[in-house]
Design a protein around this motif. Sequence first.
Motif, PDB file in Angstrom:
ATOM      1  N   UNK A 559      19.582 -47.044 -24.018  1.00 25.24           N
ATOM      2  CA  UNK A 559      18.142 -47.272 -24.057  1.00 25.24           C
ATOM      3  C   UNK A 559      17.552 -47.639 -22.706  1.00 25.24           C
ATOM      4  N   UNK A 560      18.358 -47.624 -21.674  1.00 23.99           N
ATOM      5  CA  UNK A 560      17.877 -47.982 -20.338  1.00 23.99           C
ATOM      6  C   UNK A 560      17.028 -46.839 -19.785  1.00 23.99           C
ATOM      7  N   UNK A 561      15.901 -47.193 -19.192  1.00 18.03           N
ATOM      8  CA  UNK A 561      15.018 -46.195 -18.579  1.00 18.03           C
ATOM      9  C   UNK A 561      15.509 -45.905 -17.157  1.00 18.03           C
ATOM     10  N   UNK A 562      16.501 -45.043 -17.068  1.00 18.70           N
ATOM     11  CA  UNK A 562      17.075 -44.718 -15.757  1.00 18.70           C
ATOM     12  C   UNK A 562      16.089 -43.899 -14.929  1.00 18.70           C
ATOM     13  N   UNK A 563      16.007 -44.241 -13.655  1.00 19.79           N
ATOM     14  CA  UNK A 563      15.167 -43.517 -12.712  1.00 19.79           C
ATOM     15  C   UNK A 563      16.050 -42.842 -11.670  1.00 19.79           C
ATOM     16  N   UNK A 564      15.552 -41.762 -11.042  1.00 19.30           N
ATOM     17  CA  UNK A 564      16.354 -41.072 -10.022  1.00 19.30           C
ATOM     18  C   UNK A 564      16.671 -42.005  -8.850  1.00 19.30           C
ATOM     19  N   UNK A 565      17.874 -41.890  -8.364  1.00 21.99           N
ATOM     20  CA  UNK A 565      18.327 -42.736  -7.253  1.00 21.99           C
ATOM     21  C   UNK A 565      17.772 -42.229  -5.932  1.00 21.99           C
ATOM     22  N   UNK A 577       9.657 -57.418  -5.467  1.00 24.17           N
ATOM     23  CA  UNK A 577      10.412 -58.607  -5.867  1.00 24.17           C
ATOM     24  C   UNK A 577      11.212 -58.365  -7.150  1.00 24.17           C
ATOM     25  N   UNK A 578      11.725 -57.147  -7.303  1.00 21.46           N
ATOM     26  CA  UNK A 578      12.502 -56.799  -8.486  1.00 21.46           C
ATOM     27  C   UNK A 578      13.984 -56.674  -8.148  1.00 21.46           C
ATOM     28  N   UNK A 579      14.784 -56.714  -9.198  1.00 21.00           N
ATOM     29  CA  UNK A 579      16.210 -56.478  -9.044  1.00 21.00           C
ATOM     30  C   UNK A 579      16.506 -54.988  -9.266  1.00 21.00           C
ATOM     31  N   UNK A 580      17.588 -54.511  -8.652  1.00 19.99           N
ATOM     32  CA  UNK A 580      17.935 -53.096  -8.737  1.00 19.99           C
ATOM     33  C   UNK A 580      19.398 -52.971  -9.153  1.00 19.99           C
ATOM     34  N   UNK A 581      19.642 -52.153 -10.180  1.00 14.34           N
ATOM     35  CA  UNK A 581      21.015 -51.818 -10.571  1.00 14.34           C
ATOM     36  C   UNK A 581      21.231 -50.334 -10.311  1.00 14.34           C
ATOM     37  N   UNK A 582      22.267 -50.018  -9.548  1.00 16.06           N
ATOM     38  CA  UNK A 582      22.548 -48.636  -9.144  1.00 16.06           C
ATOM     39  C   UNK A 582      23.831 -48.172  -9.816  1.00 16.06           C
ATOM     40  N   UNK A 615      15.107 -52.703 -12.165  1.00 17.06           N
ATOM     41  CA  UNK A 615      14.930 -51.256 -12.002  1.00 17.06           C
ATOM     42  C   UNK A 615      16.325 -50.630 -12.003  1.00 17.06           C
ATOM     43  N   UNK A 616      16.567 -49.720 -12.945  1.00 15.82           N
ATOM     44  CA  UNK A 616      17.866 -49.057 -13.068  1.00 15.82           C
ATOM     45  C   UNK A 616      17.779 -47.668 -12.435  1.00 15.82           C
ATOM     46  N   UNK A 617      18.620 -47.427 -11.440  1.00 15.66           N
ATOM     47  CA  UNK A 617      18.628 -46.151 -10.718  1.00 15.66           C
ATOM     48  C   UNK A 617      19.973 -45.473 -10.949  1.00 15.66           C
ATOM     49  N   UNK A 618      19.950 -44.194 -11.231  1.00 15.97           N
ATOM     50  CA  UNK A 618      21.201 -43.459 -11.478  1.00 15.97           C
ATOM     51  C   UNK A 618      21.250 -42.202 -10.612  1.00 15.97           C
ATOM     52  N   UNK A 619      22.398 -41.995 -10.010  1.00 20.55           N
ATOM     53  CA  UNK A 619      22.657 -40.785  -9.239  1.00 20.55           C
ATOM     54  C   UNK A 619      23.778 -39.998  -9.890  1.00 20.55           C
ATOM     55  N   UNK A 620      23.592 -38.696 -10.053  1.00 19.22           N
ATOM     56  CA  UNK A 620      24.579 -37.827 -10.710  1.00 19.22           C
ATOM     57  C   UNK A 620      25.261 -36.962  -9.655  1.00 19.22           C
TER      58      UNK A 620
END
Length: 674
Positions: A559-565, A577-582, A615-620
């Motif tokens: 359910x995480x709204x992943x955004x492009x890395x 001032x947000x946290x980032x998970x990559x 902010x969740x960022x995902x790279x494929x």
Amino acid sequence: MYLFIRALALSLCLWLPAAWAADSGWLKSPQNEHAQVRLIAEPSTNGSVRLLLDVQLAEGWKTYWRSPGEGGVAPTIQWQTPVENLTWGWPIPQRFDVSGISTQGYHGDTVFPLTLQLPTAERRLQGILTLSTCSNVCVLTDFPFDLDLTQSAPQNFDHAFTQAMGSLPLNEGMIDSAQAGYHNGELRISAIRTEGWQKPEIFFDVPEETSFSKPKIQIDGDRLLATVQVTDGWEGSSPDLSGQNLSLVLSDGGLAQQTTLKVSDILPTSISSLGLGSAILFALLGGLILNLMPCVLPVLAMKLGSVLQLQNRERTVVRRQFLASATGILVSFWALAGLMTALRLSQQAVGWGIQFQNPWFIGLMVLVTAIFSANLFGFFSINLGSNTSTRLATAGGQGYGGHFWQGVFATLLATPCSAPFLGTALAFALAAPLTDLWVVFSALGIGMSLPWLLIAAFPIVARLLPKPGAWMNRLRVVLGLMMLASSLWLISLLVTHIGISIVLSLIGALLLILLVLTGIHYGRKTLFIWGAVLLLTTGAILATGALTANYWRSPMTDNVQWQPLSEQAITQALQENKRVFIDVTADWCVTCKANKYNVLLRDDVQRALNQPDVVALRGDWTRPSPEISQFLQKRGVAAVPFNQIYGPGLPNGEVLSPLLDRQTLLETLSNAKE
């Protein structure tokens, strides 16, 4: 004694009174008793002039280089005579650090060589030298001068000018190569010098409205890495140096080279704090653990199963077979080291498992695993008599060539797996000198072949296995099913390349071919049995999934709204001032799948990643991606999975272990808050 007297005479001749030469004599100022300067010129008939500026400072005083650093003013001349084509030679400077302020300049006696062009009718050279000198206090002093160009230069002016030119940095020849990279306020300079480094220094021509911190220099063999923090000088946002030309001087052991580098947006790889000895240990452990990964375990199990086929399990035969497989593993790692070397020399992206981005390679591996499966199911057997054919034999053959290729095959299946310790060793190897890269890859090969070498060293282990019997046929079927599972997994990796419909067709075709071969080899009765088993298994899986969907669908849904890395997304999130998970992943990465189902899809992790300030960022990286390759390269990483967390409390980011731990992830994400 004669040479000393001659040198003294030449020195006296050079510093004759001003009336005897184009010489200003020693210039002093009543406002600054700690400095004196002297200018001597040698005019020519075409209007060109060579000029020596000698600056002598009292002990404890200094003046500045053309780029002073964090304080100070460089010497300048305000010309009263029309001057053209001025070239000011700057000797190799020194670094002065006082109260946290780092400056670049000179102390003692310094001679600056200058060349310039004057109108041919000009008979005088006039100007005002402004010199900044500092000790506990700083003094800005003007020294007016007036040189009579109708007078000749001192007798050994050529020698003195040549010596002054010899104090300047070289234009080439000291370093073999250098590169500069800049990202997010951090500048890195990497330089290679075959002779190695002793006590190097680096001096920058700092761009306007930019402030450089004192360089932090690291040495690793023949490689130097200088890291500099860059600001705008007012504690504000970092200026963008990417694409600019940066002038600098590298010095070491009395030699220096002036060079200009174009700043890339890719940081040179960092020098790992991990030593070569630790990297070798990590490589041995990482290679050993690869044998337990689901990619490799079927091959090792198949190898042990082949021992059971030996009637007497002779020690010599067992030893040679497992030594052949271990050799295949080691040679494969050397081949991978050669590939990484070629990619590095050609400035291409390097990474562990990148061959699985190629659909043709995946297709080849599907074919090989399918053939292995068919062989284990007993559909065919390779027993060739000649020596040449024996060397080409595979698992069913009696020669050692087949066992060698089993080792190669196991290594190829291991490359999409990133085991604990493996990522650390690979990051060190791919950033280290090429000799260290080969050492670490050799250690990886030895580590992976340790179980094989153990049996080769102690063949008695083979005798601990049960005696041959009818149960061996059932074991072969089990091993064949394990290899078939590997083949089906490899086919699934082709989804991103050829689409889901074609992949499902390939899976159906493979299973149908195996069923047909079952009927041909074992008869209709066995065909019906296995066909029924396949249908019942498929139906049971589908029915179980449908009936239990309400129980497993929710917790296993992402359910995480992943955004492009992207680097821009990280910067923007930090500014807010947000946290980032990559999360950098790939479909062919087995460890990535384990992380996904064991950690990332768990309820508590899902809730943490869905927090408003995360902010969740995902790279494929399933397919080749220059952007993802550059992203990993900037962080000195060569394998996936890669996970990193940024935040107000972790502005520089913290990299997580390749094998994610749920508690560690949650604690690090919490620590990323202010």
